[in-house]
Design a protein around this motif. Structure first.
Motif, PDB file in Angstrom:
ATOM      1  N   ALA A 133     -13.472  15.108 -48.391  1.00  0.00           N
ATOM      2  CA  ALA A 133     -15.167  15.208 -49.037  1.00  0.00           C
ATOM      3  C   ALA A 133     -15.595  16.653 -48.658  1.00  0.00           C
ATOM      4  O   ALA A 133     -16.230  17.484 -49.623  1.00  0.00           O
ATOM      5  CB  ALA A 133     -15.988  14.446 -48.712  1.00  0.00           C
ATOM      6  N   ILE A 134     -15.449  17.040 -47.418  1.00  0.00           N
ATOM      7  CA  ILE A 134     -15.762  18.428 -46.947  1.00  0.00           C
ATOM      8  C   ILE A 134     -15.121  19.323 -47.772  1.00  0.00           C
ATOM      9  O   ILE A 134     -15.574  20.424 -48.322  1.00  0.00           O
ATOM     10  CB  ILE A 134     -15.671  18.607 -45.388  1.00  0.00           C
ATOM     11  CG1 ILE A 134     -16.666  17.715 -44.759  1.00  0.00           C
ATOM     12  CG2 ILE A 134     -15.722  20.093 -45.006  1.00  0.00           C
ATOM     13  CD1 ILE A 134     -16.481  17.632 -43.322  1.00  0.00           C
ATOM     14  N   HIS A 176     -14.707  17.583 -37.412  1.00  0.00           N
ATOM     15  CA  HIS A 176     -13.954  17.459 -38.577  1.00  0.00           C
ATOM     16  C   HIS A 176     -13.704  18.847 -39.094  1.00  0.00           C
ATOM     17  O   HIS A 176     -12.572  18.969 -39.555  1.00  0.00           O
ATOM     18  CB  HIS A 176     -14.732  16.885 -39.851  1.00  0.00           C
ATOM     19  CG  HIS A 176     -15.036  15.394 -39.715  1.00  0.00           C
ATOM     20  ND1 HIS A 176     -13.703  14.623 -39.818  1.00  0.00           N
ATOM     21  CD2 HIS A 176     -15.894  14.562 -39.536  1.00  0.00           C
ATOM     22  CE1 HIS A 176     -14.038  13.134 -39.585  1.00  0.00           C
ATOM     23  NE2 HIS A 176     -15.257  13.218 -39.391  1.00  0.00           N
ATOM     24  N   PRO A 189     -24.831  15.080 -46.999  1.00  0.00           N
ATOM     25  CA  PRO A 189     -24.309  13.942 -47.685  1.00  0.00           C
ATOM     26  C   PRO A 189     -23.983  12.862 -46.838  1.00  0.00           C
ATOM     27  O   PRO A 189     -23.796  11.733 -47.386  1.00  0.00           O
ATOM     28  CB  PRO A 189     -23.497  14.272 -48.646  1.00  0.00           C
ATOM     29  CG  PRO A 189     -22.863  15.559 -48.137  1.00  0.00           C
ATOM     30  CD  PRO A 189     -23.890  16.318 -47.321  1.00  0.00           C
ATOM     31  N   PHE A 190     -23.892  13.056 -45.548  1.00  0.00           N
ATOM     32  CA  PHE A 190     -22.969  12.308 -44.755  1.00  0.00           C
ATOM     33  C   PHE A 190     -23.975  11.605 -43.593  1.00  0.00           C
ATOM     34  O   PHE A 190     -25.109  12.299 -43.341  1.00  0.00           O
ATOM     35  CB  PHE A 190     -21.834  12.855 -43.901  1.00  0.00           C
ATOM     36  CG  PHE A 190     -20.932  13.180 -44.555  1.00  0.00           C
ATOM     37  CD1 PHE A 190     -19.846  12.522 -45.338  1.00  0.00           C
ATOM     38  CD2 PHE A 190     -20.804  14.815 -44.761  1.00  0.00           C
ATOM     39  CE1 PHE A 190     -18.842  13.054 -46.380  1.00  0.00           C
ATOM     40  CE2 PHE A 190     -19.711  15.151 -45.578  1.00  0.00           C
ATOM     41  CZ  PHE A 190     -18.951  14.512 -46.433  1.00  0.00           C
ATOM     42  N   GLU A 191     -23.826  10.290 -43.233  1.00  0.00           N
ATOM     43  CA  GLU A 191     -24.816   9.767 -42.238  1.00  0.00           C
ATOM     44  C   GLU A 191     -24.002  10.140 -40.903  1.00  0.00           C
ATOM     45  O   GLU A 191     -23.531   9.019 -40.191  1.00  0.00           O
ATOM     46  CB  GLU A 191     -24.726   8.306 -42.354  1.00  0.00           C
ATOM     47  CG  GLU A 191     -25.510   7.854 -43.887  1.00  0.00           C
ATOM     48  CD  GLU A 191     -25.870   6.558 -43.892  1.00  0.00           C
ATOM     49  OE1 GLU A 191     -25.799   5.619 -43.081  1.00  0.00           O
ATOM     50  OE2 GLU A 191     -26.190   6.255 -45.053  1.00  0.00           O
ATOM     51  N   MET A 192     -23.667  11.434 -40.571  1.00  0.00           N
ATOM     52  CA  MET A 192     -23.276  11.550 -39.370  1.00  0.00           C
ATOM     53  C   MET A 192     -24.167  12.769 -38.759  1.00  0.00           C
ATOM     54  O   MET A 192     -24.721  13.716 -39.585  1.00  0.00           O
ATOM     55  CB  MET A 192     -21.930  11.647 -39.285  1.00  0.00           C
ATOM     56  CG  MET A 192     -21.512  13.095 -40.304  1.00  0.00           C
ATOM     57  SD  MET A 192     -19.518  13.206 -40.317  1.00  0.00           S
ATOM     58  CE  MET A 192     -19.186  11.783 -40.941  1.00  0.00           C
ATOM     59  N   ARG A 218     -16.569  19.768 -51.318  1.00  0.00           N
ATOM     60  CA  ARG A 218     -17.331  20.600 -51.044  1.00  0.00           C
ATOM     61  C   ARG A 218     -17.192  22.136 -51.049  1.00  0.00           C
ATOM     62  O   ARG A 218     -17.818  22.643 -51.557  1.00  0.00           O
ATOM     63  CB  ARG A 218     -18.292  19.773 -50.083  1.00  0.00           C
ATOM     64  CG  ARG A 218     -19.650  20.983 -49.901  1.00  0.00           C
ATOM     65  CD  ARG A 218     -20.605  21.388 -51.063  1.00  0.00           C
ATOM     66  NE  ARG A 218     -21.689  22.241 -50.636  1.00  0.00           N
ATOM     67  CZ  ARG A 218     -21.543  23.600 -50.625  1.00  0.00           C
ATOM     68  NH1 ARG A 218     -20.477  24.200 -50.923  1.00  0.00           N
ATOM     69  NH2 ARG A 218     -22.539  24.240 -50.288  1.00  0.00           N
ATOM     70  N   ALA A 274     -23.287  18.666 -43.587  1.00  0.00           N
ATOM     71  CA  ALA A 274     -23.685  17.258 -43.044  1.00  0.00           C
ATOM     72  C   ALA A 274     -24.652  16.528 -43.867  1.00  0.00           C
ATOM     73  O   ALA A 274     -24.712  15.196 -43.770  1.00  0.00           O
ATOM     74  CB  ALA A 274     -24.296  17.679 -41.612  1.00  0.00           C
ATOM     75  N   VAL A 277     -19.570  16.582 -37.902  1.00  0.00           N
ATOM     76  CA  VAL A 277     -19.120  17.433 -38.786  1.00  0.00           C
ATOM     77  C   VAL A 277     -18.323  18.584 -38.141  1.00  0.00           C
ATOM     78  O   VAL A 277     -17.432  18.837 -38.915  1.00  0.00           O
ATOM     79  CB  VAL A 277     -20.370  17.832 -39.886  1.00  0.00           C
ATOM     80  CG1 VAL A 277     -19.737  18.854 -40.853  1.00  0.00           C
ATOM     81  CG2 VAL A 277     -20.809  16.511 -40.685  1.00  0.00           C
ATOM     82  N   THR A 312     -13.653  11.745 -44.922  1.00  0.00           N
ATOM     83  CA  THR A 312     -14.763  12.678 -44.807  1.00  0.00           C
ATOM     84  C   THR A 312     -14.068  14.186 -44.874  1.00  0.00           C
ATOM     85  O   THR A 312     -14.917  14.921 -45.623  1.00  0.00           O
ATOM     86  CB  THR A 312     -15.516  12.529 -43.534  1.00  0.00           C
ATOM     87  OG1 THR A 312     -15.771  11.105 -43.341  1.00  0.00           O
ATOM     88  CG2 THR A 312     -16.551  13.322 -43.107  1.00  0.00           C
TER      89      THR A 312
END
Length: 121
Positions: free
Chosen positions: A27-28, A56, A45-48, A31, A43, A53, A24
């Motif tokens: 990926a951040i 993270h 694109p993520f299921e959180m 981005r 946040a 986030v 994750t």
């Protein structure tokens, strides 16, 4: 305790690798390589949740990989790639090792091929 025969490493190298260990967070960072973003934007694109986030982002901030600004109502994050350079330099030491090992393997394979050709004559 001083380690004899070891190259001293930057203090935050462990934090950089720990931050990069999570997909994750990678990926951040990917981005953020295209420009700064808010927590909401990160946040998407993520299921959180946004707080997840944010956690993270805090890990990335502690590693020095992300910097956050205050821009009125939002706190956009942006990539700071400089700390990754220390990680790349550290990994390059092993690249030299592997390149050398592959060169030795290539030499051995050539010797085996030559021996096989000699046996076929």
């Amino acid at each position: 305790m001083e380690q004899i025969g070891y190259t001293p490493q930057p203090q935050n190298l462990d934090a950089v690798f720990a931050a990069l260990a999570d997909p994750t967070r990678r990926a951040i960072l990917s981005r953020l390589a295209s420009g700064q973003a808010s927590v909401n934007e990160l946040a998407e694109p993520f299921e959180m949740s946004q707080p997840a986030v944010s956690k993270h982002l805090k890990v990335l901030e502690r590693a020095g990989l992300v910097e956050r600004d205050i821009d009125r109502q939002r706190r956009p994050a942006r990539l700071k790639a400089e700390p990754m350079a220390a990680a790349v330099r550290w990994l390059e030491e092993f690249q030299r090792f592997w390149t050398s090992s592959f060169d030795e393997l290539d030499g051995l394979l050539e010797e085996l091929k030559d021996a096989e050709r000699q046996n076929q004559k």
